[in-house]
Motif scaffolding. Structure first.
Motif, PDB file in Angstrom:
ATOM      1  N   LEU A 179       0.831  -1.206   0.000  1.00  0.00           N
ATOM      2  CA  LEU A 179       0.000   0.000   0.000  1.00  0.00           C
ATOM      3  C   LEU A 179       0.866   1.256   0.000  1.00  0.00           C
ATOM      4  N   LEU A 180       1.931   1.241   0.785  1.00  0.00           N
ATOM      5  CA  LEU A 180       2.856   2.383   0.802  1.00  0.00           C
ATOM      6  C   LEU A 180       3.506   2.587  -0.564  1.00  0.00           C
ATOM      7  N   VAL A 181       3.978   1.503  -1.160  1.00  0.00           N
ATOM      8  CA  VAL A 181       4.639   1.598  -2.466  1.00  0.00           C
ATOM      9  C   VAL A 181       3.649   2.067  -3.533  1.00  0.00           C
ATOM     10  N   THR A 182       2.471   1.492  -3.535  1.00  0.00           N
ATOM     11  CA  THR A 182       1.448   1.873  -4.518  1.00  0.00           C
ATOM     12  C   THR A 182       1.098   3.348  -4.392  1.00  0.00           C
ATOM     13  N   THR A 183       0.853   3.779  -3.182  1.00  0.00           N
ATOM     14  CA  THR A 183       0.453   5.168  -2.955  1.00  0.00           C
ATOM     15  C   THR A 183       1.580   6.129  -3.318  1.00  0.00           C
ATOM     16  N   ALA A 184       2.792   5.836  -2.881  1.00  0.00           N
ATOM     17  CA  ALA A 184       3.927   6.715  -3.192  1.00  0.00           C
ATOM     18  C   ALA A 184       4.218   6.736  -4.685  1.00  0.00           C
ATOM     19  N   PHE A 237      -5.309   7.059 -13.021  1.00  0.00           N
ATOM     20  CA  PHE A 237      -6.019   7.035 -11.751  1.00  0.00           C
ATOM     21  C   PHE A 237      -6.889   5.791 -11.605  1.00  0.00           C
ATOM     22  N   ASN A 238      -7.431   5.304 -12.687  1.00  0.00           N
ATOM     23  CA  ASN A 238      -8.230   4.089 -12.629  1.00  0.00           C
ATOM     24  C   ASN A 238      -7.371   2.921 -12.145  1.00  0.00           C
ATOM     25  N   VAL A 239      -6.170   2.801 -12.675  1.00  0.00           N
ATOM     26  CA  VAL A 239      -5.249   1.739 -12.236  1.00  0.00           C
ATOM     27  C   VAL A 239      -4.871   1.950 -10.774  1.00  0.00           C
ATOM     28  N   TYR A 240      -4.606   3.193 -10.400  1.00  0.00           N
ATOM     29  CA  TYR A 240      -4.233   3.465  -9.005  1.00  0.00           C
ATOM     30  C   TYR A 240      -5.343   3.055  -8.046  1.00  0.00           C
ATOM     31  N   ALA A 272      -5.245  -2.300   0.064  1.00  0.00           N
ATOM     32  CA  ALA A 272      -5.890  -1.917   1.323  1.00  0.00           C
ATOM     33  C   ALA A 272      -6.783  -3.047   1.846  1.00  0.00           C
ATOM     34  N   LEU A 273      -7.503  -3.720   0.956  1.00  0.00           N
ATOM     35  CA  LEU A 273      -8.323  -4.857   1.399  1.00  0.00           C
ATOM     36  C   LEU A 273      -7.446  -5.994   1.921  1.00  0.00           C
ATOM     37  N   GLY A 274      -6.347  -6.251   1.229  1.00  0.00           N
ATOM     38  CA  GLY A 274      -5.410  -7.269   1.713  1.00  0.00           C
ATOM     39  C   GLY A 274      -4.863  -6.917   3.083  1.00  0.00           C
ATOM     40  N   ALA A 275      -4.545  -5.649   3.280  1.00  0.00           N
ATOM     41  CA  ALA A 275      -4.063  -5.202   4.588  1.00  0.00           C
ATOM     42  C   ALA A 275      -5.163  -5.340   5.642  1.00  0.00           C
ATOM     43  N   VAL A 327      -5.587  14.043  -2.128  1.00  0.00           N
ATOM     44  CA  VAL A 327      -6.141  12.933  -1.346  1.00  0.00           C
ATOM     45  C   VAL A 327      -5.114  11.810  -1.249  1.00  0.00           C
ATOM     46  N   ASN A 328      -4.411  11.548  -2.344  1.00  0.00           N
ATOM     47  CA  ASN A 328      -3.375  10.516  -2.362  1.00  0.00           C
ATOM     48  C   ASN A 328      -2.271  10.853  -1.360  1.00  0.00           C
ATOM     49  N   LEU A 329      -1.873  12.123  -1.294  1.00  0.00           N
ATOM     50  CA  LEU A 329      -0.848  12.559  -0.355  1.00  0.00           C
ATOM     51  C   LEU A 329      -1.316  12.368   1.085  1.00  0.00           C
ATOM     52  N   VAL A 330      -2.550  12.759   1.372  1.00  0.00           N
ATOM     53  CA  VAL A 330      -3.095  12.581   2.718  1.00  0.00           C
ATOM     54  C   VAL A 330      -3.131  11.099   3.083  1.00  0.00           C
ATOM     55  N   GLN A 331      -3.529  10.273   2.134  1.00  0.00           N
ATOM     56  CA  GLN A 331      -3.561   8.826   2.373  1.00  0.00           C
ATOM     57  C   GLN A 331      -2.161   8.314   2.692  1.00  0.00           C
ATOM     58  N   LEU A 332      -1.175   8.759   1.952  1.00  0.00           N
ATOM     59  CA  LEU A 332       0.204   8.327   2.207  1.00  0.00           C
ATOM     60  C   LEU A 332       0.657   8.755   3.601  1.00  0.00           C
ATOM     61  N   ILE A 333       0.342   9.963   3.983  1.00  0.00           N
ATOM     62  CA  ILE A 333       0.712  10.458   5.313  1.00  0.00           C
ATOM     63  C   ILE A 333       0.047   9.622   6.401  1.00  0.00           C
ATOM     64  N   VAL A 334      -1.226   9.306   6.213  1.00  0.00           N
ATOM     65  CA  VAL A 334      -1.955   8.501   7.197  1.00  0.00           C
ATOM     66  C   VAL A 334      -1.352   7.106   7.313  1.00  0.00           C
ATOM     67  N   VAL A 335      -1.030   6.489   6.188  1.00  0.00           N
ATOM     68  CA  VAL A 335      -0.461   5.136   6.226  1.00  0.00           C
ATOM     69  C   VAL A 335       0.916   5.159   6.897  1.00  0.00           C
ATOM     70  N   VAL A 336       1.741   6.139   6.552  1.00  0.00           N
ATOM     71  CA  VAL A 336       3.072   6.227   7.173  1.00  0.00           C
ATOM     72  C   VAL A 336       2.929   6.468   8.673  1.00  0.00           C
ATOM     73  N   TRP A 337       2.065   7.405   9.045  1.00  0.00           N
ATOM     74  CA  TRP A 337       1.879   7.686  10.463  1.00  0.00           C
ATOM     75  C   TRP A 337       1.373   6.457  11.216  1.00  0.00           C
ATOM     76  N   SER A 338       0.401   5.769  10.624  1.00  0.00           N
ATOM     77  CA  SER A 338      -0.170   4.617  11.319  1.00  0.00           C
ATOM     78  C   SER A 338       0.851   3.494  11.488  1.00  0.00           C
ATOM     79  N   THR A 339       1.742   3.341  10.535  1.00  0.00           N
ATOM     80  CA  THR A 339       2.762   2.302  10.696  1.00  0.00           C
ATOM     81  C   THR A 339       3.737   2.648  11.813  1.00  0.00           C
TER      82      THR A 339
END
Length: 140
Positions: free
Chosen positions: A15-20, A47-50, A58-61, A123-135
């Protein structure tokens, strides 16, 4: 140590790699003028692929965290998958609609398409920040 930890770590890294990756790939696309149908189609496809990749990782996680017993993280990951699904359902059709207007040389459509593109990256940036912070909050 429970074996689900390996799946959780794998999908979190994915998820981190995909988002970044898509954030870094989407930023240079803002340079495009978005004034040709090819530009709009490429960005829409990007964006469709992303969104599909974000939903899968995210579902796998979420499943892996649930199996590991980390239900807060599972809910958070499921939320990220839901956001990706919602954005895909909303933004991709909007981009497609604007693509048709761009073909008719509508300057307002180009401006709105660029705004959607920029908002999606934000939104992608916020998602990346949230995932990094949560880890950083995850203790093994």
């Amino acid at each position: 140590m429970h074996s689900a930890i390996y799946g959780a770590l794998f999908f979190t890294v994915a998820l981190l790699v995909t988002t970044a990756y898509f954030l870094m790939g989407g930023l240079p696309l803002l340079v495009l003028k978005h004034d040709t149908p090819l530009d709009a189609r490429f960005v829409r496809g990007f964006f469709n692929v992303y969104y599909k990749a974000a939903m899968v990782t995210a579902l796998g996680a979420a499943i892996s965290y649930a199996l590991w017993g980390r239900f807060g993280f599972a809910v958070g990951a499921a939320g990220l998958a839901g956001i990706a699904l919602l954005l895909r359902q909303r933004l991709i059709p909007a981009m497609q609609f604007l693509d048709l207007q761009i073909q008719a040389n509508d300057d307002d459509a180009i401006r709105r398409f660029r705004r959607i593109h920029g908002s999606a990256l934000l939104v992608n940036l916020v998602q990346l920040i949230v995932v990094v912070w949560s880890t950083t909050q995850l203790s093994l």
